[in-house]
Motif scaffolding. Sequence first.
Motif, PDB file in Angstrom:
ATOM      1  N   THR A 135      19.717  23.205  16.963  1.00 47.17           N
ATOM      2  CA  THR A 135      20.189  21.832  17.592  1.00 47.17           C
ATOM      3  C   THR A 135      20.722  20.834  16.377  1.00 47.17           C
ATOM      4  O   THR A 135      20.145  20.981  15.486  1.00 47.17           O
ATOM      5  CB  THR A 135      19.210  21.035  18.296  1.00 47.17           C
ATOM      6  OG1 THR A 135      18.141  21.028  17.532  1.00 47.17           O
ATOM      7  CG2 THR A 135      18.713  21.968  19.675  1.00 47.17           C
ATOM      8  N   THR A 136      21.586  20.097  16.503  1.00 48.39           N
ATOM      9  CA  THR A 136      22.055  18.989  15.613  1.00 48.39           C
ATOM     10  C   THR A 136      21.355  17.861  16.061  1.00 48.39           C
ATOM     11  O   THR A 136      20.900  17.599  17.321  1.00 48.39           O
ATOM     12  CB  THR A 136      23.692  18.977  15.609  1.00 48.39           C
ATOM     13  OG1 THR A 136      24.004  18.821  17.232  1.00 48.39           O
ATOM     14  CG2 THR A 136      24.314  20.291  15.055  1.00 48.39           C
ATOM     15  N   PRO A 137      21.096  16.900  15.029  1.00 50.50           N
ATOM     16  CA  PRO A 137      20.526  15.501  15.424  1.00 50.50           C
ATOM     17  C   PRO A 137      21.178  15.035  16.598  1.00 50.50           C
ATOM     18  O   PRO A 137      22.558  14.870  16.753  1.00 50.50           O
ATOM     19  CB  PRO A 137      20.453  14.725  14.357  1.00 50.50           C
ATOM     20  CG  PRO A 137      20.921  15.658  13.364  1.00 50.50           C
ATOM     21  CD  PRO A 137      21.644  17.031  13.774  1.00 50.50           C
ATOM     22  N   SER A 138      20.286  14.327  17.445  1.00 42.39           N
ATOM     23  CA  SER A 138      20.942  13.723  18.639  1.00 42.39           C
ATOM     24  C   SER A 138      21.621  12.521  18.360  1.00 42.39           C
ATOM     25  O   SER A 138      21.069  11.673  17.416  1.00 42.39           O
ATOM     26  CB  SER A 138      19.683  13.303  19.531  1.00 42.39           C
ATOM     27  OG  SER A 138      20.418  13.389  20.830  1.00 42.39           O
ATOM     28  N   ARG A 139      22.889  12.155  18.969  1.00 39.90           N
ATOM     29  CA  ARG A 139      23.468  10.880  18.480  1.00 39.90           C
ATOM     30  C   ARG A 139      23.779  10.364  20.016  1.00 39.90           C
ATOM     31  O   ARG A 139      24.816  10.580  20.642  1.00 39.90           O
ATOM     32  CB  ARG A 139      24.804  11.065  17.691  1.00 39.90           C
ATOM     33  CG  ARG A 139      25.615  11.995  18.125  1.00 39.90           C
ATOM     34  CD  ARG A 139      26.841  12.171  17.379  1.00 39.90           C
ATOM     35  NE  ARG A 139      27.906  12.975  17.713  1.00 39.90           N
ATOM     36  CZ  ARG A 139      27.849  14.272  17.663  1.00 39.90           C
ATOM     37  NH1 ARG A 139      26.901  15.016  17.363  1.00 39.90           N
ATOM     38  NH2 ARG A 139      29.019  15.003  18.290  1.00 39.90           N
ATOM     39  N   PRO A 140      22.975   9.411  20.367  1.00 38.81           N
ATOM     40  CA  PRO A 140      23.285   8.470  21.784  1.00 38.81           C
ATOM     41  C   PRO A 140      24.722   8.000  21.678  1.00 38.81           C
ATOM     42  O   PRO A 140      25.222   7.514  20.462  1.00 38.81           O
ATOM     43  CB  PRO A 140      22.083   7.644  21.822  1.00 38.81           C
ATOM     44  CG  PRO A 140      21.255   7.685  20.642  1.00 38.81           C
ATOM     45  CD  PRO A 140      21.846   8.556  19.530  1.00 38.81           C
ATOM     46  N   LEU A 141      25.431   8.127  22.780  1.00 37.53           N
ATOM     47  CA  LEU A 141      26.549   7.582  22.956  1.00 37.53           C
ATOM     48  C   LEU A 141      26.663   6.887  24.146  1.00 37.53           C
ATOM     49  O   LEU A 141      26.315   7.167  25.002  1.00 37.53           O
ATOM     50  CB  LEU A 141      27.388   8.945  23.321  1.00 37.53           C
ATOM     51  CG  LEU A 141      28.965   8.831  22.794  1.00 37.53           C
ATOM     52  CD1 LEU A 141      29.268   8.772  21.375  1.00 37.53           C
ATOM     53  CD2 LEU A 141      29.576  10.196  23.283  1.00 37.53           C
ATOM     54  N   GLY A 142      27.342   5.530  23.952  1.00 34.99           N
ATOM     55  CA  GLY A 142      27.202   4.752  24.821  1.00 34.99           C
ATOM     56  C   GLY A 142      28.108   4.751  26.069  1.00 34.99           C
ATOM     57  O   GLY A 142      29.261   4.869  25.721  1.00 34.99           O
ATOM     58  N   VAL A 143      27.755   4.786  27.254  1.00 38.30           N
ATOM     59  CA  VAL A 143      28.521   5.152  28.403  1.00 38.30           C
ATOM     60  C   VAL A 143      28.776   4.000  29.482  1.00 38.30           C
ATOM     61  O   VAL A 143      27.978   3.384  29.575  1.00 38.30           O
ATOM     62  CB  VAL A 143      28.007   6.387  29.218  1.00 38.30           C
ATOM     63  CG1 VAL A 143      28.940   6.491  30.699  1.00 38.30           C
ATOM     64  CG2 VAL A 143      27.965   7.510  28.687  1.00 38.30           C
ATOM     65  N   GLY A 144      30.253   3.571  29.452  1.00 37.48           N
ATOM     66  CA  GLY A 144      30.518   2.589  30.549  1.00 37.48           C
ATOM     67  C   GLY A 144      31.179   3.239  31.611  1.00 37.48           C
ATOM     68  O   GLY A 144      31.727   4.257  31.388  1.00 37.48           O
ATOM     69  N   LEU A 145      30.762   2.658  32.991  1.00 34.59           N
ATOM     70  CA  LEU A 145      31.557   3.162  34.018  1.00 34.59           C
ATOM     71  C   LEU A 145      32.045   2.282  34.832  1.00 34.59           C
ATOM     72  O   LEU A 145      31.718   1.101  35.123  1.00 34.59           O
ATOM     73  CB  LEU A 145      30.351   3.652  34.718  1.00 34.59           C
ATOM     74  CG  LEU A 145      30.516   4.081  36.427  1.00 34.59           C
ATOM     75  CD1 LEU A 145      31.741   5.495  36.454  1.00 34.59           C
ATOM     76  CD2 LEU A 145      29.647   4.550  37.206  1.00 34.59           C
ATOM     77  N   VAL A 146      33.331   2.293  35.307  1.00 34.59           N
ATOM     78  CA  VAL A 146      34.168   1.455  36.170  1.00 34.59           C
ATOM     79  C   VAL A 146      34.239   2.171  37.609  1.00 34.59           C
ATOM     80  O   VAL A 146      34.884   3.153  37.573  1.00 34.59           O
ATOM     81  CB  VAL A 146      35.571   1.369  35.554  1.00 34.59           C
ATOM     82  CG1 VAL A 146      36.154   0.326  36.575  1.00 34.59           C
ATOM     83  CG2 VAL A 146      35.294   0.569  34.363  1.00 34.59           C
ATOM     84  N   SER A 147      33.432   1.439  38.413  1.00 33.96           N
ATOM     85  CA  SER A 147      33.332   1.988  39.847  1.00 33.96           C
ATOM     86  C   SER A 147      32.222   3.075  40.071  1.00 33.96           C
ATOM     87  O   SER A 147      32.331   4.047  39.657  1.00 33.96           O
ATOM     88  CB  SER A 147      34.777   2.393  40.489  1.00 33.96           C
ATOM     89  OG  SER A 147      35.668   1.214  40.302  1.00 33.96           O
TER      90      SER A 147
END
Length: 399
Positions: free
Chosen positions: A3-15
């Motif tokens: 595994t590679t180090p985890s990188r949180p990725l911010g998710v936005g959702l429209v609808s």
Amino acid sequence: MATTPSRPLGVGLVSVGWMGRLHSRAYANLPLVYPELGITPRLVQAADTAEAGRAYATEVLGYDSAVSDYREVLANPEVDVVSICAPNFLHAEVGIAAAQAGKHIWIEKPVGRGAHETAAIRGAVIAAGVTSSIGFNYRQPPAIQRARQLISEGALGQITNVRGRFFGGFSADPQSPRAWRFVREQSGSGVLGDLMGHLVDLVHFLLGPVSSVTASTGTYITERPGLPGTPDEGRMLPVENEDYANMLLRFDDSAVAAGALGTLDASWLAVGPKAEYAIEIFGTEGSLRWDFERMNELELAIRRPGQSLGYTRLFADDTFPEYSRFQPGSGTPMGYDDLKTIEAKKFLLAATGGSSDNSTIHDALASAQVLTAAEESAASGQWVATPVVEGHTGNVKGA
Ligand SMILES: NC(=O)c1ccc[n+]([C@@H]2O[C@H](COP(=O)([O-])OP(=O)(O)OC[C@H]3O[C@@H](n4cnc5c(N)ncnc54)[C@H](O)[C@@H]3O)[C@@H](O)[C@H]2O)c1
């Protein structure tokens, strides 16, 4: 597994409708299905004008917060990528604003209310240099991925013709209310954008770019009851777009299927079929066919001189792309959610700079152009040309 180090990725959702919930489940599944990528999506903020949608986003899906104005999501510095799952009339407005805000976008088809809106979103994506992925989920079944390999390898010989039908019955009840899909201002075209757009993309993905089309459309349920809970409740209102469409097509010279002809139909009124999204491809050496209602099967026939053989039914297994991520052995079916998990993987891989075979805004324009040409042809009765879109990922010769 490495595994590679985890990188949180911010998710936005429209609808937070059907697709918004599905995208969110796909983000949640991603680190479980593809742990080696080290991509951990964090569900940051969702937007929906409906209170119920906002409550579902925070209480069930696990978003940190939910707002009614999508512009807050686009302005949120913790949001890196945005899923645009709004009704069609918002695609251009939200897609362009998201790209201008520097967010990578995963946007649902048909990507606007016609090719002019898709082209505008494409312009904004190119100008901002952000990643785009499209909700063309019928590219993702392992059987379809395998079909593209077989076609590219020449297993079917020279392709002569394709027949596709996308038949759903989800609007067959004349009493089902006049939701946004039946209103031209909110949806653009009807079944053309909703189902035919998927089918055209599938044809591009398997066989290459289409160069011209002629089409006919019809509206058979001409009015529907107004939406309950709105001022339209209790009134019958006109259906403003088509609920059946058919099309003849020719391929561009660059296509794997150059010289072939095609016939496509789409209906959302079909009584009997539920999600009969099917394609059959014929070549000089063989044929193949696939139907979403039996997503995990690919039927293949290869000509053998002196023998009279019909189709052989192949079950997806670990020799088909992606299958073994989900199930260990053939005959155990994958499901619709899994297709969106694969799509999420391809989107986030591309958004984090990895090499990915995601569908892009160029593919969305290629499909939208064919649909807009079909509308023009249905009005004029003429064949209409559809120029090849630079950057598309359709199946071309020598790829
Ligand atoms: N890829 C596929 O197979 C597939 C399947 C279904 C739908 N779609 C596409 O996904 C999109 C959404 O379809 P759906 O079936 O999820 O719709 P839906 O009707 O289930 O949900 C639409 C949501 O949008 C919200 N909404 C309306 N106005 C809004 C606004 N101004 N800001 C924020 N939210 C707003 C509604 O409250 C609702 O929650 C459409 O473009 C559709 O064509 C794709």
